[in-house]
Enzyme design. Structure first.
Site, PDB file in Angstrom:
ATOM      1  N   CYS A   1      -6.164   8.451   7.575  1.00  0.00           N
ATOM      2  CA  CYS A   1      -7.019   9.403   6.875  1.00  0.00           C
ATOM      3  C   CYS A   1      -7.339  10.585   7.769  1.00  0.00           C
ATOM      4  O   CYS A   1      -6.826  10.709   8.876  1.00  0.00           O
ATOM      5  CB  CYS A   1      -8.322   8.716   6.454  1.00  0.00           C
ATOM      6  SG  CYS A   1      -8.077   7.155   5.578  1.00  0.00           S
TER       7      CYS A   1
ATOM      8  N   ARG B   1      -8.698  10.337   2.251  1.00  0.00           N
ATOM      9  CA  ARG B   1      -8.101   9.009   2.368  1.00  0.00           C
ATOM     10  C   ARG B   1      -6.631   8.972   1.972  1.00  0.00           C
ATOM     11  O   ARG B   1      -6.235   9.506   0.942  1.00  0.00           O
ATOM     12  CB  ARG B   1      -8.864   8.006   1.496  1.00  0.00           C
ATOM     13  CG  ARG B   1      -8.403   6.566   1.726  1.00  0.00           C
ATOM     14  CD  ARG B   1      -9.098   5.593   0.830  1.00  0.00           C
ATOM     15  NE  ARG B   1      -8.745   4.214   1.191  1.00  0.00           N
ATOM     16  CZ  ARG B   1      -8.841   3.180   0.372  1.00  0.00           C
ATOM     17  NH1 ARG B   1      -9.308   3.350  -0.845  1.00  0.00           N
ATOM     18  NH2 ARG B   1      -8.483   1.978   0.780  1.00  0.00           N
ATOM     19  N   LEU B   2      -5.831   8.341   2.847  1.00  0.00           N
ATOM     20  CA  LEU B   2      -4.495   7.875   2.515  1.00  0.00           C
ATOM     21  C   LEU B   2      -4.609   6.366   2.389  1.00  0.00           C
ATOM     22  O   LEU B   2      -4.774   5.658   3.381  1.00  0.00           O
ATOM     23  CB  LEU B   2      -3.493   8.252   3.610  1.00  0.00           C
ATOM     24  CG  LEU B   2      -2.065   7.740   3.427  1.00  0.00           C
ATOM     25  CD1 LEU B   2      -1.419   8.371   2.196  1.00  0.00           C
ATOM     26  CD2 LEU B   2      -1.226   8.031   4.670  1.00  0.00           C
ATOM     27  N   ALA B   3      -4.562   5.852   1.176  1.00  0.00           N
ATOM     28  CA  ALA B   3      -4.828   4.437   0.924  1.00  0.00           C
ATOM     29  C   ALA B   3      -3.627   3.592   1.332  1.00  0.00           C
ATOM     30  O   ALA B   3      -2.537   3.750   0.792  1.00  0.00           O
ATOM     31  CB  ALA B   3      -5.151   4.218  -0.543  1.00  0.00           C
ATOM     32  N   VAL B   4      -3.844   2.688   2.298  1.00  0.00           N
ATOM     33  CA  VAL B   4      -2.781   1.825   2.804  1.00  0.00           C
ATOM     34  C   VAL B   4      -3.145   0.353   2.627  1.00  0.00           C
ATOM     35  O   VAL B   4      -2.327  -0.459   2.210  1.00  0.00           O
ATOM     36  CB  VAL B   4      -2.497   2.140   4.291  1.00  0.00           C
ATOM     37  CG1 VAL B   4      -1.555   1.115   4.899  1.00  0.00           C
ATOM     38  CG2 VAL B   4      -1.910   3.546   4.429  1.00  0.00           C
TER      39      VAL B   4
ATOM     40  N   GLU C   1      -5.757   2.236  11.595  1.00  0.00           N
ATOM     41  CA  GLU C   1      -5.473   0.867  11.172  1.00  0.00           C
ATOM     42  C   GLU C   1      -5.995  -0.096  12.236  1.00  0.00           C
ATOM     43  O   GLU C   1      -5.702   0.063  13.425  1.00  0.00           O
ATOM     44  CB  GLU C   1      -3.964   0.644  10.986  1.00  0.00           C
ATOM     45  CG  GLU C   1      -3.329   1.521   9.927  1.00  0.00           C
ATOM     46  CD  GLU C   1      -3.819   1.237   8.522  1.00  0.00           C
ATOM     47  OE1 GLU C   1      -4.432   0.166   8.302  1.00  0.00           O
ATOM     48  OE2 GLU C   1      -3.590   2.078   7.635  1.00  0.00           O
TER      49      GLU C   1
ATOM     50  N   ASP D   1     -10.043  -2.708   6.157  1.00  0.00           N
ATOM     51  CA  ASP D   1     -10.416  -2.772   7.571  1.00  0.00           C
ATOM     52  C   ASP D   1     -11.574  -1.828   7.868  1.00  0.00           C
ATOM     53  O   ASP D   1     -12.299  -2.012   8.846  1.00  0.00           O
ATOM     54  CB  ASP D   1      -9.219  -2.479   8.476  1.00  0.00           C
ATOM     55  CG  ASP D   1      -8.564  -1.139   8.190  1.00  0.00           C
ATOM     56  OD1 ASP D   1      -8.736  -0.602   7.080  1.00  0.00           O
ATOM     57  OD2 ASP D   1      -7.837  -0.625   9.072  1.00  0.00           O
TER      58      ASP D   1
ATOM     59  N   SER E   1       7.589   3.439  14.190  1.00  0.00           N
ATOM     60  CA  SER E   1       8.347   4.322  15.073  1.00  0.00           C
ATOM     61  C   SER E   1       8.406   3.752  16.488  1.00  0.00           C
ATOM     62  O   SER E   1       7.499   3.051  16.933  1.00  0.00           O
ATOM     63  CB  SER E   1       7.689   5.704  15.096  1.00  0.00           C
ATOM     64  OG  SER E   1       8.245   6.525  16.091  1.00  0.00           O
TER      65      SER E   1
END
Length: 606
Positions: free
Chosen positions: A2, A50-53, A75, A98, A376
């Site tokens: 996020c 937010r980038l919802a993961v 994360e 989390d 990565s």
């Protein structure tokens, strides 16, 4: 993953400044395309994109409970274990995220929670009862966090652009900032922007009525290594497997970046195995590589690249059993001014690596069509001793940052003579290098070789890696893609940092320990190929287009105050098919400088 932002101030009521926190939050919409929110209190304002993961339906932010408010990016890989521990202590949870684990961990342990967290993160906690703001950044600095002073407190953000939406903070650059930027020593703390600082990797910062306090909660330490070679290889494999397993968790599609080099191939193989164990033998990991049209025809080796990656990536994908794709880019797309400007804005800086940044931005855009999370191989060279400077006698003996022998003055943009006299880059580098060496921990009785290798690894992990992590974070998050870096697991980094150099080079090559871990799970051709850096296009049309853009850049106000047009002229006039890598990188930086100055129009105090 996020974007976070906000401020704390004890001289104004934040509740009367809702448009300000809204504007700061909006600057990071690309980092968090799925949702956004703000929280306002008497002395603090927090914003979140937010980038919802994990737990897409829960975990909305800022998250508040009992006078504690959290805006969190990252994360937390051990959140299940912490959740179980907190439940035993009486905490009840409303979500699977989390984020809520971090919030309740703060309520239970205060700022001591930092010693329990495993992952990549940057977050802000406003404690209403104590009237205190806490800012925290992960140990290796994978996730960014910037701050600047405001009246009665400070403002913070995942990116400087969030700070510039605050009315008290303007984009300004002075000699100190340009010295930091163009010296290529990659320090932490100070930034290109006047008055804007980074929270240190492994650092925390508190803001209260008594002022601002900073401290480090983690840094590399020198410890005795007692394992033999066999046990060391096994432990490295165990730590890397653990990191790969922990970083597989996502409620959205996940993939791997597979370049065909040792680092990405070993990681992809471990991740693919873990995925099959978790989901069954038919589970297949997506993997991606980047290439350029006509690269096979036009490729020529240079100081950073010894071969064409694509055949190795295809072989590795087939060997491991991934659903592999090569994203092929037309070199002409890399010249598109809109694409290049998007990269400069993502970085908030003119200092980059030109087409390699633009192509990475385009690659991430293609990957995002299918996946939200990518793993990565970043940091393997720093952890296992993969760079030329770990093995080159010239670098071992040099009294300066080792990468300057490869990427330093030969590739740096020549500065205007008046500016160069003001900045005195050489003196700054020398002073900074001495201070950097003084920060390296050592053990009594180290051999001369071990002493020097520990210095090089510490410099690489604490400085060189910094700009690589910034690059990967900014360009991926600008595409709404989360990139995880298992080689940055702090337990792996600590263990490898204290492993003797003889073990790190036990087979006579770079990254011996990683090669040993990869034996049997990666193709031999990949295990033993020379190190190759991220690919760049070698098409003469790109060079011609770059020369044209560089000439145009000198018409942008301010460029001639920073760059020496006469010194760069050799790159402007050299035939396109004979343009060297250092010449081209100088032109890339002139182009990016022009875009940066034209977009931000910063106040320059030189």
């Amino acid at each position: 993953m996020c974007g976070i932002t906000g401020w704390a101030s004890f001289r104004q009521d934040a509740r009367t400044h809702a448009p300000v926190i809204a504007a700061m939050t909006t600057t990071m919409a690309l980092r968090g395309p799925d949702a956004g929110g703000v929280w306002l209190g008497p002395h603090a304002a927090l914003g979140h994109r937010r980038l919802a993961v994990i737990d897409p339906d829960g975990g909305a932010q800022p998250m508040a409970d009992g006078g504690t408010v959290l805006s969190y990016s990252g994360e937390l890989y051990n959140h299940h274990l912490l959740r179980a521990e907190l439940r035993r202590l009486g905490h009840e949870f409303r979500t699977r995220s989390d984020t809520e684990v971090v919030l309740r961990a703060y309520r239970e342990w205060g700022e001591a929670l930092v010693h329990r967290l495993e992952g990549m993160y940057a977050f802000a906690v406003w404690d209403e009862r104590r009237e205190r703001l806490l800012l925290v950044r992960d140990r290796l600095g994978v996730k960014p966090l910037f701050w600047a002073s405001v009246d009665g407190g400070l403002a913070f953000g995942s990116e400087p652009k969030a700070l510039f939406a605050h009315p008290e903070i303007s984009p300004a650059v002075d000699a100190d900032g340009l010295r930091e930027a163009y010296s290529l020593v990659f320090g932490t703390g100070a930034t290109l922007w006047a008055g804007v600082r980074e929270v240190e990797p492994g650092g925390l910062l508190t803001v209260g009525r008594d002022g601002v306090r900073e401290r480090r909660y983690w840094q590399l330490e020198a410890r005795p290594h007692t394992d033999d070679l066999t046990a060391t290889v096994a432990q490295v494999g165990s730590l890397l497997n653990r990191a790969a397993r922990a970083q597989l968790e996502a409620d959205v599609p996940l993939c791997s970046l597979l370049s065909g080099g040792l680092d990405s191939t070993v990681l992809t193989a471990l991740v693919a195995d873990e995925l099959r164990l978790a989901e069954g033998p038919q589970a297949r990991l997506r993997s991606y590589a980047v290439d350029y049209s006509d690269q096979a025809e036009h490729f020529t080796g240079d100081v950073l690249r010894t071969g064409h990656d694509t055949p190795y990536a295809v072989e590795a994908g087939a060997f491991i059993g991934t659903d592999h794709s090569t994203v092929v880019l037309d070199p002409h797309r890399l010249l598109d001014p809109e694409q290049r400007l998007a990269v400069v804005v993502a970085r908030d800086s003119p200092i980059g690596v030109g087409d390699m940044d633009t192509s990475l931005h385009l690659l991430f855009g293609e990957i995002r069509r299918h996946s939200t999370v990518a793993l990565s191989g970043e940091a393997a060279d720093e952890v296992f001793g993969g760079y030329p400077w770990f093995h080159d006698p010239r670098a071992l003996a040099a009294d300066t940052f080792p990468w300057l022998l490869v990427t330093g003055d030969g590739a740096a943009m020549p500065l205007h003579p008046d500016l160069a006299a003001t900045l005195r880059i050489g003196e700054f580098r020398a002073d900074t290098y001495r201070a950097a060496l003084a920060a390296v921990p050592h053990l009594d009785g180290e051999s001369r070789e071990e002493h020097r290798q520990r210095e090089l690894q510490h410099l690489s992990l604490t400085r060189w890696l910094r700009q690589l992590l910034h690059r990967k974070d900014r360009l991926s998050m600008a595409r709404g893609l989360e990139v995880r870096v298992p080689y940055c697991d702090h337990r792996l980094v600590e263990y490898a940092f204290n492993t003797p150099w003889a073990m790190k080079s036990h087979d006579g090559r770079e990254k011996s320990l990683l090669r040993s871990v990869g034996t049997g799970i990666a193709p031999k051709a990949v295990l033993w190929r020379p190190k190759n850096h991220y690919p760049a296009t070698h098409h003469p049309d790109y060079n011609r287009g770059l020369q044209r853009l560089a000439r145009e850049a000198f018409d942008v106000p301010g460029v001639r105050d920073i760059a020496d047009e006469t010194a760069i002229g050799t790159g402007l006039d050299t035939p396109a098919d004979r343009l060297s890598w250092p010449q081209r990188l100088r032109l890339e930086r002139v182009v990016d400088l022009g875009l940066w100055l034209d977009h931000y129009r910063p106040t320059l105090s030189l």
